[in-house]
Scaffold this motif. Structure first.
Motif, short mmCIF file in Angstrom:
data_model
loop_
_atom_site.label_atom_id
_atom_site.label_comp_id
_atom_site.label_asym_id
_atom_site.label_seq_id
_atom_site.Cartn_x
_atom_site.Cartn_y
_atom_site.Cartn_z
N UNK A 1 18.11 36.37 25.73
CA UNK A 1 18.88 37.35 24.97
C UNK A 1 18.09 37.83 23.76
N UNK A 2 18.35 39.07 23.36
CA UNK A 2 17.52 39.73 22.37
C UNK A 2 18.33 40.15 21.15
N UNK A 3 17.72 40.00 19.97
CA UNK A 3 18.22 40.63 18.76
C UNK A 3 17.19 41.67 18.33
N UNK A 4 17.64 42.90 18.13
CA UNK A 4 16.76 43.99 17.73
C UNK A 4 16.81 44.15 16.21
N UNK A 5 15.64 44.15 15.59
CA UNK A 5 15.55 44.35 14.14
C UNK A 5 15.18 45.80 13.86
N UNK B 1 21.41 41.98 25.29
CA UNK B 1 21.20 42.26 23.87
C UNK B 1 22.36 41.66 23.07
N UNK B 2 22.04 40.74 22.19
CA UNK B 2 23.08 40.12 21.35
C UNK B 2 23.58 41.07 20.28
N UNK B 3 22.69 41.96 19.82
CA UNK B 3 23.05 42.91 18.78
C UNK B 3 21.82 43.33 18.01
#
Length: 230
Positions: free
Chosen positions: A132-136, A161-163
């Motif tokens: 799972x990914x967090x996008x900054x 995508x977690x958020x």
């Protein structure tokens, strides 16, 4: 059992390492999270692992050694060729899969379309790892376009995508930026943290993280209690 997650950004120097520093400062000891910059380019002494180690003053046990480390400050595909090293995506994938059920923050190199080899993009590695990914994203002007593009690239490939989380200088647009990205991007805003106004000592940074990062626990609760099994 734990849950590794992947931190990517909307570009290079967007704030992934700042986010990772905040996360490690606030949650590493209480939830036994480790930090892993899986591919590091640039001088190792000035790399992201060493930066977070100095910023948080955490023991070495909270840091994993990069799978590949290059002195050349460039994209991994270029740096590896300059140094005569074969970067093997299968090796990276195997290493990621080993850590999939451990509490590990995996920080990527640059954005999702950074090439790891001449024909293997970062986003393919993320997809194959199924992390799972967090996008900054940035708080500043342009972040709506950049963040929506990144979210679209991930979700169109069915990557979990977690958020997204925004970091950067205080900006009067930042609240509207976050709300707009959340409304149009199909991913929740997990929070927003502005850069500190001055350089902080490790103890001061720990206090800063405690008071200014993930104040609603959206990040940690989403990671530890995902809606679906990835």
């Amino acid at each position: 059992m734990g849950q590794a997650f992947y931190v990517t950004g909307t570009g290079t120097d967007i704030g992934k390492t700042f986010f990772s520093s905040l996360f490690m400062a606030k949650y590493a000891e209480s939830f036994q999270f480790r930090y892993w910059k899986i591919v590091q380019t640039g001088a190792p002494s000035a790399g992201d692992t060493e930066f977070i180690r100095k910023t948080t003053n955490l023991p070495d046990s909270f840091f994993m050694k990069p799978a590949y480390e290059f002195a050349t400050p460039a994209s991994p595909h270029y740096a590896s060729k300059q140094e005569g090293v074969i970067l093997d995506p299968k090796h990276l994938l195997n290493e990621l899969i080993k850590e999939r059920k451990t509490n590990t923050l995996v920080e990527g190199a640059g954005g999702v379309f950074v090439p790891l080899t001449d024909d293997y993009l970062t986003i393919k590695g993320i997809q194959e790892s199924n992390l799972p990914v967090i996008v900054i994203g940035s708080t500043e002007l342009g972040t709506i376009n950049h963040t929506l593009l990144t979210l679209d690239a991930l979700t169109s490939r069915f990557i979990p995508v977690l958020g997204f989380y925004l970091v950067g200088q205080n900006n009067p647009l930042q609240t509207d930026n976050a709300e707009t990205i959340q409304r149009l991007g199909g991913a929740p805003c997990l929070g927003l943290t502005n850069f500190p106004e001055q350089k902080l000592s490790p103890n001061e940074f720990l206090d800063f993280a405690k008071n200014h990062f993930d104040t609603n626990r959206n990040v940690i609760d989403t990671i530890l209690n995902p809606d679906d099994e990835f």
